[in-house]
Design an enzyme around this catalytic site. Structure first.
Site, PDB file in Angstrom:
ATOM      1  N   LYS A  41     -44.514  20.315  17.093  1.00  0.00           N
ATOM      2  CA  LYS A  41     -44.727  21.111  15.870  1.00  0.00           C
ATOM      3  C   LYS A  41     -44.440  22.590  16.124  1.00  0.00           C
ATOM      4  O   LYS A  41     -44.410  23.030  17.269  1.00  0.00           O
ATOM      5  CB  LYS A  41     -46.160  20.912  15.370  1.00  0.00           C
ATOM      6  CG  LYS A  41     -47.204  21.419  16.315  1.00  0.00           C
ATOM      7  CD  LYS A  41     -48.593  20.930  15.910  1.00  0.00           C
ATOM      8  CE  LYS A  41     -49.619  21.351  16.916  1.00  0.00           C
ATOM      9  NZ  LYS A  41     -50.627  22.261  16.469  1.00  0.00           N
ATOM     10  N   ARG A 139     -62.443  19.233  11.433  1.00  0.00           N
ATOM     11  CA  ARG A 139     -61.170  19.649  10.843  1.00  0.00           C
ATOM     12  C   ARG A 139     -60.693  18.465  10.018  1.00  0.00           C
ATOM     13  O   ARG A 139     -61.345  18.110   9.037  1.00  0.00           O
ATOM     14  CB  ARG A 139     -60.204  20.052  11.967  1.00  0.00           C
ATOM     15  CG  ARG A 139     -59.046  20.884  11.507  1.00  0.00           C
ATOM     16  CD  ARG A 139     -58.226  21.436  12.655  1.00  0.00           C
ATOM     17  NE  ARG A 139     -57.466  20.426  13.373  1.00  0.00           N
ATOM     18  CZ  ARG A 139     -56.592  20.702  14.339  1.00  0.00           C
ATOM     19  NH1 ARG A 139     -56.378  21.952  14.695  1.00  0.00           N
ATOM     20  NH2 ARG A 139     -55.928  19.752  14.948  1.00  0.00           N
ATOM     21  N   TYR A 268     -44.908  56.091  17.105  1.00  0.00           N
ATOM     22  CA  TYR A 268     -45.729  56.293  15.907  1.00  0.00           C
ATOM     23  C   TYR A 268     -47.177  56.527  16.293  1.00  0.00           C
ATOM     24  O   TYR A 268     -47.695  55.896  17.208  1.00  0.00           O
ATOM     25  CB  TYR A 268     -45.686  55.041  15.023  1.00  0.00           C
ATOM     26  CG  TYR A 268     -44.355  54.771  14.373  1.00  0.00           C
ATOM     27  CD1 TYR A 268     -43.666  55.765  13.676  1.00  0.00           C
ATOM     28  CD2 TYR A 268     -43.803  53.497  14.427  1.00  0.00           C
ATOM     29  CE1 TYR A 268     -42.458  55.494  13.067  1.00  0.00           C
ATOM     30  CE2 TYR A 268     -42.595  53.214  13.818  1.00  0.00           C
ATOM     31  CZ  TYR A 268     -41.925  54.222  13.137  1.00  0.00           C
ATOM     32  OH  TYR A 268     -40.744  53.947  12.546  1.00  0.00           O
ATOM     33  N   MET A 315     -41.855  48.163  14.927  1.00  0.00           N
ATOM     34  CA  MET A 315     -41.382  46.843  14.502  1.00  0.00           C
ATOM     35  C   MET A 315     -40.172  46.393  15.340  1.00  0.00           C
ATOM     36  O   MET A 315     -40.066  45.230  15.711  1.00  0.00           O
ATOM     37  CB  MET A 315     -41.001  46.907  13.023  1.00  0.00           C
ATOM     38  CG  MET A 315     -40.699  45.570  12.406  1.00  0.00           C
ATOM     39  SD  MET A 315     -40.233  45.754  10.685  1.00  0.00           S
ATOM     40  CE  MET A 315     -41.810  45.969   9.902  1.00  0.00           C
TER      41      MET A 315
HETATM   42  C1  PLP Z   1     -53.987  16.783  16.807  1.00  0.00           C
HETATM   43  C2  PLP Z   1     -53.346  17.442  17.975  1.00  0.00           C
HETATM   44  N1  PLP Z   1     -53.087  16.726  19.074  1.00  0.00           N
HETATM   45  C3  PLP Z   1     -52.500  17.267  20.153  1.00  0.00           C
HETATM   46  C4  PLP Z   1     -52.139  18.598  20.186  1.00  0.00           C
HETATM   47  C5  PLP Z   1     -51.457  19.163  21.410  1.00  0.00           C
HETATM   48  O1  PLP Z   1     -52.262  20.096  22.063  1.00  0.00           O
HETATM   49  P1  PLP Z   1     -51.774  20.780  23.425  1.00  0.00           P
HETATM   50  O2  PLP Z   1     -50.623  21.649  23.070  1.00  0.00           O
HETATM   51  O3  PLP Z   1     -52.959  21.537  23.906  1.00  0.00           O
HETATM   52  O4  PLP Z   1     -51.365  19.684  24.342  1.00  0.00           O
HETATM   53  C6  PLP Z   1     -52.387  19.386  19.063  1.00  0.00           C
HETATM   54  C7  PLP Z   1     -52.033  20.805  19.091  1.00  0.00           C
HETATM   55  O5  PLP Z   1     -52.621  21.668  18.562  1.00  0.00           O
HETATM   56  C8  PLP Z   1     -53.005  18.799  17.930  1.00  0.00           C
HETATM   57  O6  PLP Z   1     -53.255  19.515  16.829  1.00  0.00           O
END
Ligand code: PLP
Length: 377
Positions: A41, A139, A268, A315
């Site tokens: 992700k 969550r 700045y 920036m």
């Molecule tokens: C549900 C879930 N599983 C696994 C992970 C992976 O975590 P990490 O990058 O600490 O291995 C994340 C990352 O935030 C997550 O949200």
């Protein structure tokens, strides 16, 4: 004429060879039957989602995970046909898109079960789903005390295949594992209830990188790891694996040099005033590229030496003191994050400047900073 590749003198460098080595080291470290889901992700925490996903899949990951439908679709459009899990909850509008593109969703409530059952009928297929059990992160997911009802309903619903049941740790990488073990106890409680009812699931998964490293008793069938394959440990105290090294470096060059005199100020807000003659290098990156906003804090590496940041960074630019590195010339190489000679500025040091975590720094390098992939070819 615009070049096909960015020629900006500031870039995020991704060492694909080291990424491959990291995957191989992790795969060799893990028990043979433990499956590995690579979390890609947020552009694989800034490292390039498609590149990291391809590498993970080729080297033996069994699942990929993302956080948005767009990310999942981007992987599919890039011809990645691995199983893909999408973390979090989906809207009614998103669900049909997920089913159409074989993106595995979480189903944590009765209304979503009905929707997916209808979609399964429309598409004429069985839809694999996972249930997230909230064991204390508060969550996503269904509270562990109520999870068995949802799980049992899915197991009995035509058109749905309960492929996975998972949970997520609130704190797996610190020395104190008290709450992690309590979460594990709660998750096991749900698994025991499932066993009592004869509900079998292929993928029970709970561990992130910290859990993989430090909580082997929670490995179950699969671990979900994002940060560890990138060569970054989730904390300073978790178990180390020999040979894992960071994959990302951030590099720039000296764009200008200014000789300033006693009493001159830099940047700045006039946060730095020279007490004597100083030589200042100007670097063409700033907080607009993802570098933390700082004032007279932190350093970069030039000629293998630390050049302290002076003044407040802007920036698009920041200034560093190179009085003690007199060999510096315009367009010399600068390492903003990573190694140069024997010196290193690691992601944790930058996170400290921002009062944040390494994840935030890695993923925070902006899209306008070109990614350069070193793959040895
Ligand atoms: C549900 C879930 N599983 C696994 C992970 C992976 O975590 P990490 O990058 O600490 O291995 C994340 C990352 O935030 C997550 O949200």
């Amino acid at each position: 004429m615009s070049p096909s590749k960015s020629i900006r003198p500031t870039c995020v460098e991704i060492d694909i060879r080291q990424l491959r080595r990291n995957f191989q080291i992790i795969l060799a470290d893990k028990p043979a039957n433990l499956r590995f889901c690579c979390v890609v992700k947020d552009n694989a925490y800034g490292h390039g989602m498609v590149e990291v996903a391809r590498c993970a899949w080729e080297l033996g990951a069994r699942y990929l995970a993302v956080a948005t439908v767009d990310e999942g679709l981007h992987l599919r459009q890039s011809n990645i046909d691995a199983p893909i899990l999408i973390f979090g909850e989906r809207t009614d509008e998103e669900l049909p898109v997920c089913v159409a593109h074989d993106l595995t969703c979480f189903v944590n409530d009765a209304a979503t079960i009905c929707l997916i059952q209808r979609l399964a009928a429309d598409f004429g297929q069985t839809v694999s789903v996972h249930v997230e059990v909230d064991t204390g992160l508060s969550r996503f997911g269904v509270r562990w005390t109520k999870a068995i009802d949802i799980i049992a309903t899915i197991a009995e619903t035509d058109g749905l295949l309960l492929e996975g049941v998972m949970s997520h740790f609130a704190m797996s990488d610190e020395l104190d594992k008290t709450f992690a073990n309590e979460q594990l106890r709660r998750f096991r409680e749900v698994l025991a209830q499932m066993a009592q009812r004869g509900i079998v699931v292929a993928l029970r998964h709970m561990c992130n990188s910290g859990g993989f490293l430090d909580l082997p008793q929670a490995h179950f069938d699969m671990v979900r790891m994002g940060i560890l394959p990138l060569g970054v440990y989730p904390s300073q105290v978790c178990r180390r694996i020999k040979g894992l090294l960071p994959v990302m470096s951030v590099k720039s060059q000296v764009a200008a040099i200014q000789d300033i005199e006693k009493g001159d100020t830099v940047g700045y807000g006039m946060r730095y005033r020279a007490a004597e003659l100083r030589r200042i290098a100007v670097l063409p990156l700033g907080y607009g590229d993802g570098f933390p906003r700082v004032r007279n804090q932190g350093a970069v590496l030039i000629h293998g030496k630390r050049a302290p940041i002076v003044g407040g960074n802007a920036m698009d630019a920041m200034m560093v003191d190179i009085t003690d590195i007199p060999e510096t010339r315009v367009w010399d190489d600068v390492v903003v994050m990573g190694k140069q000679g024997r010196e290193e500025i690691d992601v944790h040091e930058l996170a400290g400047l921002k009062g944040s975590v390494s994840y935030d720094i890695l993923a925070g390098w902006r899209a306008r900073v070109p990614r350069v992939f070193l793959d040895g070819n």
